[in-house]
Design a protein around this motif. Structure first.
Motif, PDB file in Angstrom:
ATOM      1  N   LEU A   2      30.213   8.366  32.774  1.00 51.80           N
ATOM      2  CA  LEU A   2      30.783   7.967  31.484  1.00 51.80           C
ATOM      3  C   LEU A   2      32.103   8.677  31.248  1.00 51.80           C
ATOM      4  O   LEU A   2      33.076   8.059  30.816  1.00 51.80           O
ATOM      5  CB  LEU A   2      29.788   8.265  30.362  1.00 51.80           C
ATOM      6  N   ARG A   3      32.133   9.990  31.579  1.00 52.26           N
ATOM      7  CA  ARG A   3      33.394  10.729  31.400  1.00 52.26           C
ATOM      8  C   ARG A   3      34.476  10.205  32.339  1.00 52.26           C
ATOM      9  O   ARG A   3      35.644  10.091  31.970  1.00 52.26           O
ATOM     10  CB  ARG A   3      33.164  12.226  31.632  1.00 52.26           C
ATOM     11  N   ALA A   4      34.129   9.889  33.555  1.00 47.25           N
ATOM     12  CA  ALA A   4      35.096   9.371  34.516  1.00 47.25           C
ATOM     13  C   ALA A   4      35.623   8.023  34.032  1.00 47.25           C
ATOM     14  O   ALA A   4      36.833   7.745  34.110  1.00 47.25           O
ATOM     15  CB  ALA A   4      34.464   9.228  35.896  1.00 47.25           C
ATOM     16  N   THR A   5      34.736   7.196  33.497  1.00 49.49           N
ATOM     17  CA  THR A   5      35.140   5.898  32.983  1.00 49.49           C
ATOM     18  C   THR A   5      36.035   6.071  31.766  1.00 49.49           C
ATOM     19  O   THR A   5      37.026   5.351  31.585  1.00 49.49           O
ATOM     20  CB  THR A   5      33.898   5.049  32.630  1.00 49.49           C
ATOM     21  N   GLN A   6      35.700   7.057  30.918  1.00 49.98           N
ATOM     22  CA  GLN A   6      36.506   7.336  29.729  1.00 49.98           C
ATOM     23  C   GLN A   6      37.903   7.817  30.132  1.00 49.98           C
ATOM     24  O   GLN A   6      38.904   7.413  29.539  1.00 49.98           O
ATOM     25  CB  GLN A   6      35.793   8.380  28.863  1.00 49.98           C
ATOM     26  N   VAL A   7      38.018   8.643  31.147  1.00 50.69           N
ATOM     27  CA  VAL A   7      39.305   9.140  31.632  1.00 50.69           C
ATOM     28  C   VAL A   7      40.128   7.971  32.186  1.00 50.69           C
ATOM     29  O   VAL A   7      41.328   7.834  31.911  1.00 50.69           O
ATOM     30  CB  VAL A   7      39.103  10.240  32.705  1.00 50.69           C
ATOM     31  N   GLU A   8      39.471   7.087  32.965  1.00 43.13           N
ATOM     32  CA  GLU A   8      40.170   5.916  33.493  1.00 43.13           C
ATOM     33  C   GLU A   8      40.647   5.008  32.372  1.00 43.13           C
ATOM     34  O   GLU A   8      41.761   4.464  32.426  1.00 43.13           O
ATOM     35  CB  GLU A   8      39.248   5.126  34.438  1.00 43.13           C
ATOM     36  N   GLN A  10      41.346   5.871  29.264  1.00 43.07           N
ATOM     37  CA  GLN A  10      42.463   6.514  28.574  1.00 43.07           C
ATOM     38  C   GLN A  10      43.741   6.416  29.395  1.00 43.07           C
ATOM     39  O   GLN A  10      44.822   6.206  28.853  1.00 43.07           O
ATOM     40  CB  GLN A  10      42.120   7.974  28.264  1.00 43.07           C
TER      41      GLN A  10
END
Length: 191
Positions: A2-8, A10
């Motif tokens: 989820l964090r990796a997807t959120q970074v992508e 952003q």
């Protein structure tokens, strides 16, 4: 994940905002360039209209006076010019008319560019225009080893056209043919 997807996400939002900013800048630059081009076009049109008037006025005077000197001796106490002078004045008139025609051609091109060239069509006979073009063509070929050949029969059908523009096209074709022909023949035809 989820964090990796959120970074992508952003990063994608940041890239989209950067591209939007770049697009806005390009649109502003394009508007500035369009305004500059429109201003330049208006300046060119204004210049051409002014120069047209400034060139046409003296040319029309030259044409008028040269015509009067040869064709209306009554204006000069019925004193005829010697033949050599008449020939020279006739050449001045012919050259002035040619120059006036060139100026008119340039102005017509400006009208075409502006989408303001008006055609005045009516039924016309090509025979007369072709004969007139041949006469002019003969003048262009004086003293040159080029034969002007007539390739049309009398009694051509009527055509719906702008007489001034057809004359202009014929004269331009003959003028170009005479410029680029060193010897031989130039044929003028219609059917």
């Amino acid at each position: 994940l989820l964090r990796a997807t959120q970074v992508e996400l952003q990063a994608a939002i940041y890239e989209r905002e950067r591209l939007n900013t770049q697009l806005l800048t390009l649109n502003k630059d394009l508007d500035i360039a369009r305004c500059a081009a429109e201003t330049a076009y208006r300046s060119k049109a204004s210049f051409m209209a002014t120069m047209s008037h400034e060139l046409r006025t003296p040319l029309n005077l030259i044409i008028g006076f040269s015509t009067a000197m040869v064709e209306h001796p009554e204006l000069y106490d019925n004193q005829l010019l010697p033949q050599t002078y008449q020939d020279d004045v006739a050449e001045i008139r012919r050259s002035s008319k040619h120059l006036l025609g060139l100026i008119n051609d340039i102005l017509d091109l400006a009208k075409v560019e502006a989408g303001r060239l008006e055609l005045h069509t009516k039924p016309i006979r090509l025979d007369g225009l072709l004969h007139e073009a041949l006469k002019t063509g003969e003048g262009l070929l004086i003293g040159r080893p080029i034969k002007l050949r007539r390739e049309f029969e009398p009694g051509l059908a009527l055509v719906q056209a702008d007489e001034v523009r057809v004359r202009q096209v014929l004269l331009n074709l003959l003028s170009n043919a005479s410029k680029f022909t060193d010897a031989g023949e130039i044929g003028v035809g219609a059917r």
